[in-house]
Design an enzyme around this catalytic site. Structure first.
Site, PDB file in Angstrom:
ATOM      1  N   HIS A 175       0.850  -1.204   0.000  1.00 32.14           N
ATOM      2  CA  HIS A 175       0.000   0.000   0.000  1.00 32.14           C
ATOM      3  C   HIS A 175       0.886   1.254   0.000  1.00 32.14           C
ATOM      4  CE1 HIS A 175      -3.226   2.686   0.957  1.00 32.14           C
ATOM      5  NE2 HIS A 175      -4.010   1.801   1.549  1.00 32.14           N
ATOM      6  N   GLU A 279      -0.387   1.060  -5.599  1.00 34.85           N
ATOM      7  CA  GLU A 279      -0.149  -0.181  -4.860  1.00 34.85           C
ATOM      8  C   GLU A 279      -0.016  -1.367  -5.809  1.00 34.85           C
ATOM      9  OE1 GLU A 279      -3.191  -0.534  -1.814  1.00 34.85           O
ATOM     10  OE2 GLU A 279      -3.645   1.595  -2.062  1.00 34.85           O
TER      11      GLU A 279
END
Length: 321
Positions: A175, A279
């Site tokens: 992330h 991501e």
């Protein structure tokens, strides 16, 4: 955050002229500091196995970390590179983005074989499930992460091994919060014409029509079957992030914009302007592992100076150069 430094006592490899130190910050959390001779650095918390800083040789921070980030377990830390495992987002029945990002990892002193990491500063981490984790997700696993810092480059290699007696599947994402000068001046290239799930429309599937992704409102999308290279162009800083990935076929693009930013407790009202999440992920098709099988992914982040022609970056140079 203030740090109190002490030399790392565990016997894991040190590279030529590369420095690896373990320190405690003011919140009491331990983190590994990686440095290399040209002056770049990275910081990796044992809590969450999370990279929270990556600075270039000029000391410029390249990752976004919220000024309101909470360093108080079991809270997840807003910024850097949280690890989403064994579930990304709400794509499953577990807590949002899984539990790996708010567990305490350990230094992996005997990582299973990986190619030698030459001329880089490296740390290997490992996470195994607690009894509480097994109550939530009854699969025995070993989640490993290698973080390597080289000149102008930050590489993460996550690996998941099934040490259970039955197969299991999982979704996964790195992330990554990138620091940008002004989100309205940012373009993401490499995802044009691709299908995506729009999390703002009940995960409905759409096809990207624009020649690049730009931002003038909230964006929360999972792009599917993406190329191995994505470019994030920061016009104001004349800098381009290159994200190269393997084993992670999907890519998430997220910026909360103003209304959502105000609703997130550990996020400043105006901080959405200085960040974008790109991501590397495996979401559409969960990764399936039989007993004793191992999955490996890879994400490599680097930066290049943007070149301009009529105000635009030459996408062929960035994506294929």
């Amino acid at each position: 955050m203030a740090t109190m430094g002490f030399k790392l006592k565990v016997p894991f490899p040190r590279r030529d002229k590369m420095m690896v130190d373990l320190v405690k910050d003011s919140s009491g959390l331990e983190k590994v500091i990686l440095t290399e001779p040209r002056g770049s650095s990275a910081q990796v918390l044992l809590y969450g196995g999370q990279v929270i800083s990556w600075k270039n040789e000029r000391g410029e921070e390249l990752l976004f970390l919220s000024n309101k980030a909470l360093f108080k377990p079991p809270k997840a830390i807003r910024g850097g590179i949280p690890i989403c495992f064994p579930q990304f987002g709400s794509f499953g029945s577990l807590e949002q983005n899984g539990f790996a990002r708010n567990r305490l990892w350990a230094i992996d002193t005997c990582p299973s074989p990986l190619p030698a990491a030459n001329n880089v500063s490296t740390v290997d981490l490992i996470l195994t499930p607690t009894e509480e984790d097994l109550k939530m997700w009854s699969r025995s696993f070993e989640l490993r992460l290698r973080v390597s810092l080289g000149p102008g480059k930050l590489t993460l290699i996550p690996r998941v091994r099934n040490v259970d007696t039955k197969p299991f599947s999982f979704t996964f994402a790195l992330h990554t919060y990138l620091s940008v000068s002004d989100i309205s001046e940012v373009r993401v290239e490499g995802l044009e014409t691709l299908d995506y799930f729009d999390n703002l429309h009940q995960k409905e599937r759409f096809t990207e029509q624009a020649d690049a992704i730009t931002f003038d409102d909230e964006v929360d999308r999972v792009y599917l079957s993406t190329p191995t290279k994505i470019a994030v162009i920061d016009h104001e800083k004349k800098r381009t992030f290159e994200l190269r990935k393997e084993g992670l076929p999907d890519a998430v693009v997220w910026n909360p914009w103003d209304k959502k930013a105000k609703a997130i407790p550990d996020f400043g009202d105006e901080e959405y302007k200085q960040m974008v999440c790109i991501e590397a992920a495996a979401i559409e098709h969960p990764i399936m592992l039989k007993p004793r099988e191992e999955w490996k992914g890879r994400q490599e982040l680097s930066t290049v100076s943007s070149s301009y022609f009529s105000g635009q970056l030459d996408p062929l140079r960035v994506l294929h150069g």
